[in-house]
Design an enzyme around this catalytic site. Structure first.
Site, PDB file in Angstrom:
ATOM      1  N   TYR A 132      -6.275 -34.939 -78.754  1.00  0.00           N
ATOM      2  CA  TYR A 132      -4.856 -35.259 -78.976  1.00  0.00           C
ATOM      3  C   TYR A 132      -3.964 -34.042 -78.736  1.00  0.00           C
ATOM      4  O   TYR A 132      -2.840 -34.180 -78.260  1.00  0.00           O
ATOM      5  CB  TYR A 132      -4.636 -35.862 -80.369  1.00  0.00           C
ATOM      6  CG  TYR A 132      -4.848 -37.356 -80.331  1.00  0.00           C
ATOM      7  CD1 TYR A 132      -3.828 -38.218 -79.958  1.00  0.00           C
ATOM      8  CD2 TYR A 132      -6.096 -37.903 -80.606  1.00  0.00           C
ATOM      9  CE1 TYR A 132      -4.029 -39.587 -79.872  1.00  0.00           C
ATOM     10  CE2 TYR A 132      -6.315 -39.269 -80.514  1.00  0.00           C
ATOM     11  CZ  TYR A 132      -5.271 -40.107 -80.151  1.00  0.00           C
ATOM     12  OH  TYR A 132      -5.476 -41.468 -80.049  1.00  0.00           O
ATOM     13  N   GLY A 168       6.330 -51.556 -67.668  1.00  0.00           N
ATOM     14  CA  GLY A 168       5.231 -50.582 -67.601  1.00  0.00           C
ATOM     15  C   GLY A 168       4.180 -50.755 -68.677  1.00  0.00           C
ATOM     16  O   GLY A 168       3.605 -49.774 -69.136  1.00  0.00           O
ATOM     17  N   THR A 169       3.930 -52.006 -69.056  1.00  0.00           N
ATOM     18  CA  THR A 169       2.858 -52.243 -70.034  1.00  0.00           C
ATOM     19  C   THR A 169       1.908 -53.308 -69.501  1.00  0.00           C
ATOM     20  O   THR A 169       2.350 -54.275 -68.869  1.00  0.00           O
ATOM     21  CB  THR A 169       3.411 -52.643 -71.424  1.00  0.00           C
ATOM     22  OG1 THR A 169       2.307 -53.008 -72.270  1.00  0.00           O
ATOM     23  CG2 THR A 169       4.407 -53.794 -71.361  1.00  0.00           C
ATOM     24  N   CYS A 177      -1.473 -35.519 -98.172  1.00  0.00           N
ATOM     25  CA  CYS A 177      -0.183 -35.873 -98.798  1.00  0.00           C
ATOM     26  C   CYS A 177       0.758 -36.573 -97.822  1.00  0.00           C
ATOM     27  O   CYS A 177       1.804 -37.064 -98.229  1.00  0.00           O
ATOM     28  CB  CYS A 177       0.491 -34.626 -99.373  1.00  0.00           C
ATOM     29  SG  CYS A 177       1.148 -33.538 -98.106  1.00  0.00           S
ATOM     30  N   HIS A 204       3.817 -47.228 -81.875  1.00  0.00           N
ATOM     31  CA  HIS A 204       2.512 -46.576 -82.042  1.00  0.00           C
ATOM     32  C   HIS A 204       2.653 -45.125 -82.493  1.00  0.00           C
ATOM     33  O   HIS A 204       1.750 -44.323 -82.274  1.00  0.00           O
ATOM     34  CB  HIS A 204       1.707 -46.664 -80.726  1.00  0.00           C
ATOM     35  CG  HIS A 204       1.323 -48.067 -80.363  1.00  0.00           C
ATOM     36  ND1 HIS A 204       0.802 -48.430 -79.149  1.00  0.00           N
ATOM     37  CD2 HIS A 204       1.380 -49.221 -81.087  1.00  0.00           C
ATOM     38  CE1 HIS A 204       0.561 -49.733 -79.117  1.00  0.00           C
ATOM     39  NE2 HIS A 204       0.919 -50.236 -80.283  1.00  0.00           N
ATOM     40  N   GLN A 237       5.690 -48.328 -76.882  1.00  0.00           N
ATOM     41  CA  GLN A 237       4.309 -48.062 -77.309  1.00  0.00           C
ATOM     42  C   GLN A 237       3.962 -46.613 -77.002  1.00  0.00           C
ATOM     43  O   GLN A 237       2.879 -46.145 -77.333  1.00  0.00           O
ATOM     44  CB  GLN A 237       3.346 -48.977 -76.549  1.00  0.00           C
ATOM     45  CG  GLN A 237       3.583 -50.454 -76.812  1.00  0.00           C
ATOM     46  CD  GLN A 237       2.866 -51.315 -75.777  1.00  0.00           C
ATOM     47  OE1 GLN A 237       1.711 -51.686 -75.950  1.00  0.00           O
ATOM     48  NE2 GLN A 237       3.547 -51.643 -74.698  1.00  0.00           N
ATOM     49  N   ASN A 238       4.876 -45.912 -76.339  1.00  0.00           N
ATOM     50  CA  ASN A 238       4.571 -44.555 -75.901  1.00  0.00           C
ATOM     51  C   ASN A 238       4.779 -43.554 -77.027  1.00  0.00           C
ATOM     52  O   ASN A 238       5.706 -43.679 -77.828  1.00  0.00           O
ATOM     53  CB  ASN A 238       5.439 -44.181 -74.696  1.00  0.00           C
ATOM     54  CG  ASN A 238       5.162 -45.088 -73.520  1.00  0.00           C
ATOM     55  OD1 ASN A 238       4.140 -45.783 -73.515  1.00  0.00           O
ATOM     56  ND2 ASN A 238       6.047 -45.103 -72.550  1.00  0.00           N
ATOM     57  N   VAL A 239       3.907 -42.571 -77.045  1.00  0.00           N
ATOM     58  CA  VAL A 239       3.938 -41.567 -78.115  1.00  0.00           C
ATOM     59  C   VAL A 239       4.529 -40.256 -77.596  1.00  0.00           C
ATOM     60  O   VAL A 239       4.541 -39.251 -78.302  1.00  0.00           O
ATOM     61  CB  VAL A 239       2.503 -41.329 -78.663  1.00  0.00           C
ATOM     62  CG1 VAL A 239       1.957 -42.597 -79.309  1.00  0.00           C
ATOM     63  CG2 VAL A 239       1.542 -40.840 -77.573  1.00  0.00           C
TER      64      VAL A 239
END
Ligand code: OAD
Length: 266
Positions: free
Chosen positions: A80, A208-209, A147, A136, A118-120
């Protein structure tokens, strides 16, 4: 542009110009022209493996689930962080910029606009879009596993894996990306905002999905069931294509600026 496509672009622009409330859903395809890899686009035999769709090179079960993180936090956070750095290095493209312009025009004329993504990667926000719902989550922010405190890591590769959370003394407190993994629920507020937008919009655009991942893929169908006109922009057909009013077979970076220009000029 071919005749049929030109017709669909013109028809979509007309519907959007007449609309008071517009909802848009975007997926990885809109960021492809910024150099970010999609997850499951059609095979591109001429591309090297490290440019193919991510889920062709990597296994989502060992990288994008809570179980994968529990079993191997080192591997998952390294992956990630590698993607985070790629997102930070990317720039918004003509498709992102056109959507931001569409929003500005609509808001100036007292209309309402919701961009579900949906893009991060945060490229929509960097392009100037305001009302963005991150279905997302985002890879740009990470949070403490103990926490929940959020932090925006510095814009360079992390040096410690898995990264320890600075807020908690407990050595088991780690940082994880603030994304939604397979098997996790979408944030309640994002789901509510998406559902509200789908129920009340005059036009819903899906861009674009691959429309393979739920619940995101369902919002355009919910909008259609509520009487909205529907537009899809994607170079390849998807499961929802036959149910759209207009399916535009083009790249977002080509089609969206054209649509926004036609909305302005008629
Ligand atoms: P996908 O990778 O599944 O689909 C990308 C779509 O974009 C494909 O249908 C392509 O044909 C299309 N595409 C490619 N280039 C394009 C361009 N220039 N313009 C327009 N479209 C283009 O990506 P998503 O649908 O976003 O979730 O995937 C949904 C979710 O699955 C992601 O959020 C991610 C993934 O697994 C998680 O990680 C939880």
């Amino acid at each position: 542009m071919l005749n049929a496509m030109h017709h669909a672009v013109q028809a979509a622009a007309n519907a959007l110009r007449a609309a008071r409330r517009i909802a848009v859903l975007t997926g990885a395809g809109i960021s492809a022209e910024s150099g970010l890899r999609t997850f499951r686009s059609a095979a591109a035999p001429d591309l090297p493996p490290d440019m193919q769709a991510l889920w062709k090179e990597f296994d989502p079960q060992t990288l994008a689930t809570p179980e994968a993180f529990a079993a191997n936090p080192d591997l998952v956070t390294r992956w990630y962080d590698w993607r985070r750095i790629g997102c930070l290095a990317a720039e918004p493209n003509a498709g992102h910029l056109a959507l931001a312009e569409l929003e500005r025009g609509l808001v100036q004329s007292d209309g309402s606009y919701t961009l579900l993504t949906q893009n991060v990667d945060r490229l929509h926000q960097r392009a100037g879009s305001r009302n963005v719902v991150e279905l997302h989550g985002t890879i740009i922010v990470w949070r403490c596993t103990r926490c929940g405190e959020e932090t925006e890591p510095a814009p360079e590769p992390m040096t410690e894996f898995p990264p320890r959370a600075p807020c908690c003394r407990d050595p088991r407190a780690l940082l994880r990306p603030d994304v939604v993994w397979f098997g996790e629920a979408l944030p309640d507020c994002a789901l509510r905002a998406a559902s509200d937008a789908a129920e009340s919009c005059d036009v819903f655009m899906s861009i674009g999905t691959s429309s393979m991942v739920y619940p995101a893929a369902a919002f355009v169908l919910q909008a259609a069931a509520n009487g909205a006109r529907t537009v899809e922009i994607n170079p390849d057909p998807t499961p929802i294509s036959p149910r759209m009013d207009w399916s535009i077979r083009a790249k977002a970076g080509d089609a969206l600026p054209r649509i926004v220009e036609l909305m302005r000029t008629g």
